[in-house]
Design an enzyme around this catalytic site. Structure first.
Site, mmCIF file in Angstrom:
data_model
loop_
_atom_site.group_PDB
_atom_site.id
_atom_site.type_symbol
_atom_site.label_atom_id
_atom_site.label_comp_id
_atom_site.label_asym_id
_atom_site.label_seq_id
_atom_site.Cartn_x
_atom_site.Cartn_y
_atom_site.Cartn_z
ATOM 1 N N SER A 80 -7.382 6.543 0.869
ATOM 2 C CA SER A 80 -6.584 5.150 1.559
ATOM 3 C C SER A 80 -5.229 5.587 1.551
ATOM 4 O O SER A 80 -4.648 5.000 2.457
ATOM 5 C CB SER A 80 -6.871 4.261 0.587
ATOM 6 O OG SER A 80 -8.036 3.609 0.686
ATOM 7 N N ASP B 293 -7.342 -4.207 6.176
ATOM 8 C CA ASP B 293 -7.140 -3.780 5.020
ATOM 9 C C ASP B 293 -6.891 -5.131 4.181
ATOM 10 O O ASP B 293 -7.792 -6.168 4.536
ATOM 11 C CB ASP B 293 -5.859 -3.132 4.716
ATOM 12 C CG ASP B 293 -5.756 -2.091 3.665
ATOM 13 O OD1 ASP B 293 -6.128 -2.495 2.535
ATOM 14 O OD2 ASP B 293 -5.623 -0.907 3.892
ATOM 15 N N HIS C 266 -3.239 -3.099 -2.164
ATOM 16 C CA HIS C 266 -3.627 -1.994 -1.227
ATOM 17 C C HIS C 266 -3.433 -2.046 0.158
ATOM 18 O O HIS C 266 -2.743 -1.248 0.820
ATOM 19 C CB HIS C 266 -5.289 -1.955 -1.330
ATOM 20 C CG HIS C 266 -5.948 -0.756 -0.666
ATOM 21 N ND1 HIS C 266 -6.083 -0.701 0.668
ATOM 22 C CD2 HIS C 266 -6.334 0.308 -1.276
ATOM 23 C CE1 HIS C 266 -6.667 0.423 0.795
ATOM 24 N NE2 HIS C 266 -6.963 1.125 -0.198
#
Ligand SMILES: *[C@@H]1O[C@H](CO)[C@@H](O)[C@H](O)[C@H]1NC(C)=O
Ligand SMILES: *[C@@H]1O[C@H](CO)[C@@H](O)[C@H](O)[C@H]1NC(C)=O
Ligand SMILES: *[C@@H]1O[C@H](CO)[C@@H](O)[C@H](O)[C@H]1NC(C)=O
Ligand SMILES: *[C@@H]1O[C@H](CO)[C@@H](O)[C@H](O)[C@H]1NC(C)=O
Ligand SMILES: *[C@@H]1O[C@H](CO)[C@@H](O)[C@H](O)[C@H]1NC(C)=O
Ligand SMILES: *[C@@H]1O[C@H](CO)[C@@H](O)[C@H](O)[C@H]1NC(C)=O
Length: 758
Positions: free
Chosen positions: A546, A144, A213
């Protein structure tokens, strides 16, 4: 500033003339085993240089052009090549595939309560959390944007020493880099693919998350209990991940874009380091297995006993949009939870509309403001279409000042529209949903009083504005509402089947919470990421597959703790066959528009049910040979597959795709009668299982035998399913049904999708 621009210019000049690009060359697996030494790795790299040198003219040239040599589990390399060279290399018999190094995209805490792992913040003894010791000593990693190590979600209070089997490390284990601890035990970053693919440079790189994220996904999978987590006071509660006591590692592969060569390097490292579960909230368009770095990397991971969970993509609700579809991956769709953040828009005619918002500021209660549409507030030299979408600097401050501006969703980020209205001096914003997303509302942390309303309410709002000379409205402050019904429902953005690469594998596999998820965030970016926003938040609310992917990863971590010897296929089977396809009103789960019921192409087997997944009764297991047989049926030949397993040969008659032992059934074409087989393995108590069929409309579905008796653990039994379409089912597209095996205690459910043709 002058020099870099010049360099960039000359770089692109070379690029245009000779078409030099970075490529990944994939060669399958290695002949050395897991006990390989440094010398073995060096030998591999040397052989890669030798191999590439034979195409480029010299080994020295190969050393210059090669920027990755994958030496541990994945065999291959990445290099800058001319198109011609890449083409020639791809024809070599030992080469499985050659593909351009391009960028993949990110698929951008009440959720555990919804799935009954806790009740009002308490963890019952029967919960999988208690049973699986909160994932103690399982290692979960993400590929990620890295990790924000200072987040409370990654504190190591009360945790024992790092498991001795861990072979990973922390690059830049410093205050400025990523200081690791007994919770966060790995942090690595991969830049060469990004640098070669984008022509940009990473300066002072580390696995530190500057996006948010990666911290969000990692803490969703395995963040620790953090009480009092909220965003601007909303969604207040104890944040935690699926496996709160698991160890975590972050492999940073996303800079702006997640490049193929870096993804493969990270998979290779993670397999070597000894992670148990990999969570990958990244994807591209659906692609052939061996042209897809995530399919390649996850294949090697799964063969090494690592469960890989990936996001299905955010390109829904379009059909056939699902990505990360390889049959060794767990593919997660996204659905809502039973929480929303209502705010209300009240019009001058007293009509009230419910919207969604997490705005950090509110207008005075019941105070009305003039209302104007973005199109009517446009600057003289801007098109009405642009102003209607509230692009930055498209609104005339003289027309907007002190008013609530109605903007349409689309093209640019939702919160950027709020920033555009604020910059033009607006008092508030109503964001009107686009037609495609209809009723699917998202609540965002706007920097001004704002809310999003449904498309239908947007039409009514327009009508009101046209009906009066001086339209006015008020916007209420948002609130947190729990127990919302129906929930879960599918998210509009969640990518859907059918699987365009291999329609015999039903994808997505499963759905999990992915709308409005509160989890850890980065300290390096504002809540919205907009430059004019200076609000920093330790926890942020995000939506996407996600977000659902790490929920499933966290659950996989618990199952790995409970059943250390289960294969990734058994873990996936347990998650899938115990899923629920009904919502909290007892009705079949609805699609995003809340009208018709969602199909397995939206939710796979259904919504995760962690407490049931602990004890699934039976599992559909798969071995390396099963996967290789599948790849033969898919069209790869023995020569190619020998790169994975020297002794392997494709069976003389390829297996039927329908017979691949997957915990769901998809039949892309049936004309007369089709019989397929499955094998189940008992992982529970002895029991006698009886089949129950819920056939797709117009199709006769029979199971043979109808009763399976298991005397001990590990026992395997095969069964056949016969599908016979009738006139009324032909040409109607995919029709759905179910097959359920039950011994009265366990319910092993598998969805069935059949496309009957004449
Ligand atoms: C995990 O289990 C070990 C051994 O039972 C124990 O010593 C340790 O405290 C546990 N860790 C956590 C975080 O509970
Ligand atoms: C991390 O380490 C690399 C290599 O030693 C160095 O180039 C880089 O600047 C370091 N990054 C930070 C943030 O210290
Ligand atoms: C990189 O790190 C060094 C040492 O900490 C610092 O002096 C330099 O300004 C940093 N460069 C960038 C571009 O951040
Ligand atoms: C969040 O909940 C905790 C515990 O109930 C409470 O102490 C705290 O004041 C709450 N915070 C907010 C912002 O509501
Ligand atoms: C419109 O005019 C303003 C000022 O006159 C200028 O700054 C802006 O770039 C123009 N916008 C467009 C889209 O032409
Ligand atoms: C296997 O497939 C490759 C690539 O399509 C081809 O070049 C090769 O000749 C095939 N080998 C055999 C034995 O069919």
């Amino acid at each position: 500033m002058w020099l870099p621009t010049f360099l960039l210019f000359s770089y692109s000049l070379i690029y245009i003339i000779s078409k030099r690009q970075s490529y990944v060359v994939y060669l399958g697996g290695h002949s050395h085993g897991p006990e390989a030494t440094l010398e073995d790795y060096e030998r591999v790299t040397d052989s890669h240089h030798e191999f590439l040198g034979s195409f480029l003219g010299s080994k020295e040239k190969a050393q210059v052009e090669m920027f990755y040599s994958y030496t541990k589990h994945i065999n291959g390399f990445a290099a800058t090549l001319e198109e011609e060279e890449a083409k020639r290399i791809s024809k070599h018999p030992e080469v499985i595939s050659v593909f351009e190094n391009t960028a993949k995209k990110l698929h951008t805490t009440r959720s555990w309560d919804l799935v009954a792992m806790e009740r009002d913040g308490r963890v019952p003894h029967s919960s999988i959390w208690a049973q699986a010791k909160f994932g103690n000593d399982t290692i979960i990693a993400t590929l990620d944007t890295g990790v924000w190590p200072e987040s409370e979600s990654f504190n190591d209070r009360g945790m024992g020493p790092v498991p001795s089997r861990w072979r990973g490390s922390c690059q830049n284990n410093t205050k400025e880099g990523v200081p690791c601890n007994r919770k966060l035990i790995g942090a690595r970053y991969f830049t060469k693919g990004y640098e070669a693919g984008s022509g940009k440079k990473v300066v002072n790189g580390s696995a530190r998350d500057t996006e948010g994220h990666g911290s969000h996904t990692l803490s969703t999978a395995a963040g620790r209990f953090v009480p009092g987590a909220n965003i601007f006071g909303q969604a207040n509660g104890t944040a935690k991940g699926g496996s709160p006591d698991a160890r975590v590692a972050a492999y940073k592969v996303c800079w702006d874009g997640c490049y193929d060569a870096d993804l493969i390097a990270a998979f290779d490292a993670a397999i070597h380091d000894g992670v148990d579960v990999l969570s990958v909230s990244v994807g591209g368009d659906p692609a052939d297995y061996f042209d897809d770095p995530i399919a390649i990397g996850s294949f090697h991971a799964v063969v090494n006993g690592i469960t890989v969970v990936c996001s299905a993509g955010n390109s829904g609700p379009a059909r056939g949009s699902v990505s990360n579809i390889a049959p060794w991956i767990v593919t997660a769709a996204a659905s809502t939870i039973d929480r929303d953040f209502p705010a209300f828009l009240t019009l001058g005619d007293k009509k009230q509309m419910k919207g969604g918002s997490l705005a950090s500021v509110a207008l005075p209660a019941n105070k009305f403001y003039p209302l104007i549409s973005g199109a009517d507030a446009k600057k003289a030299n801007v098109s009405a279409a642009d102003a209607q979408l509230c692009f930055m600097d498209s609104l005339d401050p003289n027309k907007v000042k002190g008013k609530i501006v109605a903007c349409l969703r689309g093209i640019i980020a939702r919160m950027e529209k709020g920033a555009a209205v604020l910059r033009a001096g607006g008092a508030g914003m109503v964001l009107i949903n686009d037609k495609q997303d209809g009723n699917s509302l998202l609540s965002d942390p706007y920097i001004l009083p704002a809310l999003m309303v449904t498309h239908r309410d947007g039409v009514a709002l327009r009508k009101y504005m046209d009906s009066t000379k001086s339209p006015v409205a008020s916007i209420s402050a948002p609130a947190t509402k729990l127990g919302v019904k129906p929930a879960p429902t599918m998210a509009a953005f969640s990518s859907q089947g059918p699987n365009l690469i291999s329609p015999h594998i039903l994808k997505p596999d499963i759905t999990a919470p992915g709308v409005g998820i509160l989890a850890a965030f980065t300290g390096a970016r504002s809540a919205t990421g907009l430059p004019m926003d200076n609000r920093h938040v330790p926890f942020n609310l995000l939506s996407g597959t996600s977000m659902s992917c790490p929920h499933v990863s966290g659950l996989a971590g618990l199952l790995k703790t409970l059943h250390p010897h289960w294969t990734p296929a058994a873990i996936r089977s347990a998650i899938m066959t115990t899923a629920r396809s009904r919502d909290n009103t007892g009705s079949p789960m609805k699609g995003y528009n809340l009208l018709e019921k969602a199909t397995p192409f939206a939710h796979g087997s259904g919504h995760i049910r962690p407490n049931r997944a602990m004890d699934p009764g039976l599992v559909f297991d798969l071995t390396l040979t099963d996967y290789l047989n599948y790849l033969c049926a898919f069209g790869y030949n023995s020569t190619q597959l020998a790169q994975f397993s020297k002794r392997y040969r494709c069976p003389a008659t390829p297996i039927k795709m329908e017979d691949f032992n997957y915990p769901s059934i998809a039949v892309p074409t049936v004309t007369r009668t089709l019989t397929l087989t499955r094998t189940v393995k008992n992982v529970g108590s002895p029991g006698t299982y009886k089949a129950r069929v819920e056939p797709p409309y117009g199709i006769t579905m029979t199971v043979k035998p109808e009763i399976l008796k298991f005397d001990k653990v590990g026992e395997e039994k095969a069964f056949e399913v016969t599908l016979k379409p009738h006139e009324k089912s032909i040409g109607r597209g995919y029709l759905f049904g179910r097959l359920i095996w039950s011994d009265g205690r366990h319910y092993v459910r598998i969805p069935v999708a059949v496309n009957a043709l004449s």
